[in-house]
Structure formats: C-alpha cells, structure tokens
Design an enzyme around this catalytic site. Sequence first.
Site, short mmCIF file in Angstrom:
data_model
loop_
_atom_site.label_atom_id
_atom_site.label_comp_id
_atom_site.label_asym_id
_atom_site.label_seq_id
_atom_site.Cartn_x
_atom_site.Cartn_y
_atom_site.Cartn_z
N SER A 249 7.75 -2.67 -3.12
CA SER A 249 6.73 -2.10 -4.01
C SER A 249 6.83 -2.57 -5.45
O SER A 249 5.91 -2.29 -6.23
CB SER A 249 6.82 -0.57 -3.99
OG SER A 249 6.10 -0.10 -2.89
N LYS B 11 3.92 -4.41 -6.72
CA LYS B 11 2.71 -3.72 -7.18
C LYS B 11 2.51 -3.91 -8.68
O LYS B 11 1.39 -3.87 -9.18
CB LYS B 11 2.79 -2.23 -6.80
CG LYS B 11 2.73 -2.01 -5.25
CD LYS B 11 2.95 -0.55 -4.87
CE LYS B 11 2.61 -0.21 -3.41
NZ LYS B 11 3.59 -0.49 -2.41
N TYR C 198 -1.62 -7.35 1.31
CA TYR C 198 -0.67 -6.30 0.89
C TYR C 198 0.72 -6.53 1.52
O TYR C 198 1.74 -6.47 0.83
CB TYR C 198 -1.23 -4.92 1.29
CG TYR C 198 -0.28 -3.79 1.04
CD1 TYR C 198 -0.11 -3.28 -0.24
CD2 TYR C 198 0.49 -3.27 2.07
CE1 TYR C 198 0.80 -2.26 -0.48
CE2 TYR C 198 1.41 -2.26 1.83
CZ TYR C 198 1.55 -1.76 0.57
OH TYR C 198 2.46 -0.76 0.31
N TYR D 263 7.59 6.69 -7.27
CA TYR D 263 7.03 7.61 -6.27
C TYR D 263 6.98 9.02 -6.86
O TYR D 263 6.70 9.18 -8.05
CB TYR D 263 7.84 7.55 -4.96
CG TYR D 263 8.16 6.14 -4.54
CD1 TYR D 263 7.15 5.26 -4.19
CD2 TYR D 263 9.47 5.67 -4.50
CE1 TYR D 263 7.44 3.95 -3.82
CE2 TYR D 263 9.76 4.37 -4.11
CZ TYR D 263 8.74 3.52 -3.78
OH TYR D 263 9.02 2.24 -3.41
N VAL E 4 11.36 -0.06 -1.75
CA VAL E 4 12.25 0.44 -0.71
C VAL E 4 13.28 -0.59 -0.24
O VAL E 4 14.17 -0.27 0.54
CB VAL E 4 11.49 1.00 0.52
CG1 VAL E 4 10.71 2.25 0.17
CG2 VAL E 4 10.60 -0.05 1.15
N1 GLU Z 1 6.16 -2.06 2.61
C1 GLU Z 1 6.25 -0.71 2.25
C2 GLU Z 1 5.07 0.04 2.76
O1 GLU Z 1 3.95 -0.28 2.45
C3 GLU Z 1 6.36 -0.60 0.76
C4 GLU Z 1 7.15 0.54 0.48
C5 GLU Z 1 7.70 0.59 -0.92
O2 GLU Z 1 8.49 -0.25 -1.37
O3 GLU Z 1 7.32 1.57 -1.55
O4 GLU Z 1 5.18 0.97 3.49
#
Ligand code: GLU
Length: 321
Positions: free
Chosen positions: A73, A76, A202, A252, A270
């Site tokens: 993530s 992002k 994505y 998060y 993650v």
């Molecule tokens: N590949 C993970 C998902 O989309 C990303 C999770 C993350 O790093 O927050 O579920």
Amino acid sequence: MVRHMDTIATLDIARIVSDIAEEMRGISDRGAVASYIPPLAQVSPDKFGIAVVMADGAAHVAGDADAAFSIQSISKVFALTQALGAVGDQLWQRVGREPSGSAFNSIVQLESEQGIPRNPFINAGAIVLCDVLLGRCEPREAIGQMLRFVRMLAGDDAGTIKIDETVALAEQDTGFRNMALANYMRAFSNIRAPVERVLGVYFHFCALAMTCRELAMAGRYLMDGGRVDGHSIVTANRARRINALMMSCGHYDNSGDFAFRVGLPGKSGVGGGILSVVPGVASIAVWSPGLNASGNSQLGTLALERLVQRTGWSVFEPRLR
Ligand code: GLU
C-alpha cells in the site's frame, strides 16, 4: 532523548540508525507476517531494515536496508501523486480526504457514502486512483508509467526496481474483496473502466518491490517541497497536502496512534514497510514484515518512534535547525 541544543548538524544520525537496528535485532515480539498470499507469508519475520536519506543527500542505512520487499500500500502514495498530476483537484470529486476509521479493505462506508471512498489510501480509494490513471491508456502502459515514475523518483537509472509478477498474480487470485469494492463503486459510476483492467493495474502497483534505501530515495520529493535534485515533481502545495493525507490516513485505522507515537507523515503497507517524511529534513523507509493488529509493521513503527525520540523530528516538536 533529544536535547534542545542539538541541531541536525550535531546529531549523529549514522549512530542513531545503527543503534536502532541493533535494538530491533534483539526484540522477539515482532508481530505476525501477512499471510493472505503465499509470497508474503514466506518472508522471514527476522528481517529489519532502515534507511534515512537527508536533505543534503547523505544516506544512513542499517540492517536489511538493501533487501527488496513488497511495498504494497505504500504504492498508493505514488499513485496519488500521479493521479493528481493527471486530473488535478478534480480528483477530490471522486475520493475523500478523511480518515476512514475502518479497515483498509472495508466496504461498509461505500454504501452510505455513495461509492466515494473516504481517502486515497484505503483500497477503495486507491482503486479509484487506478481508474483515473487508466484513463484512455492500456493497463500495461499505466503500469509501465508507474514503474518509470518510481525509478525516476528513486534515481534508479539501472532499473533495479521491479514489479514482482508472482505477488501481482497472487493478489489477483485472492483479490475477492478488492473485486467487490471495485464492482460496488462501478455501480455508483465511480469506476469507469472495466473492473478487471482497473484491478490489474491496482494489483501490479501493490507488487512493486523496493529496498528501504530505494524507498527513502523515492520519498525525497515529499521531504523537499515537491522537488528532487532541483527538479520539480509536484508543487510545494501538493507535496504539503500529500504529507497531510499521509499523516491523517496513512496507517489504516491506526493513523491516530501513529501520529501520537511518531508524529510524522507516513504510509505503511502489509509487506511491513513504512515510508515516512520529515519535511525539510529527511525521507525515511523502515521495513520489518511482522505486523501489529492493525496491519502496520510492528518494529517499523517502534523504530520510527525511537528515531523521533532521539532526533526530535516529529512535526509536533519545535523544529531543530
Ligand atoms: N494488496 C493488498 C490488498 O489490496 C494491499 C494491502 C495493503 O498493503 O494495505 O489487499
């Protein structure tokens, strides 16, 4: 503890960084490695890396700072930067700017909020970013543009930074929730391209593999008012806003706790990485695969907390000169 007569020049950052790596080596409660896809579940919880790149270009690294890991993530942040470059402030008609207070892959808010994700750093928000970046181009082009962008930010002329296809495929195989989010937003017309194409982009962004050193290098534009090596990547105003979103939404539903403990803009993934920025001072990447209950790197967060305790670099401290 930082003493207020310390300055950036008198702090021994190399020493602090190696002390932190040493302390982390001795900690046995390292959290749980992400297990939702095999390539992440196989990573050793013993890994720990840290890289601190200063505004003058000096890089201080320790531990596994040169081992590549899945940035997940954290990508992002780069997707947001590119999407703002593509459509500017119109982006905010399709994505919000508030902390979500729910899990990164939650679907519940999307119903009451008409398919508009709370912020660009939860999965639903990043899926909208991918739809924006897809625009009229092919998924392959959007993925290539991202890879070139991140390599440019990191000064990776050799093209060492890669997308791990095994991770991208595993994301695809298990991405049922992300498919649900994308389809749900499509029902509200907030996803415009075909869902499989948007998710293909994505999943590939999530699969970017980088080292702490490369990631800290790639974050320099957020430390330096949008510039890297004298070139403007984004305006100073945009860099400030991205940093604000990292502070309020980058961890998060644990973002408040990260601000409380560390007090810096930061984005976690993650894979156990965190990119964090001390505006005007340093760009920092830490990595340790074990996660806390909220899905953030347990030792990565502790290492940043220690770094801020030793340097006074929290944005809530009187700034050292
Ligand atoms: N590949 C993970 C998902 O989309 C990303 C999770 C993350 O790093 O927050 O579920």
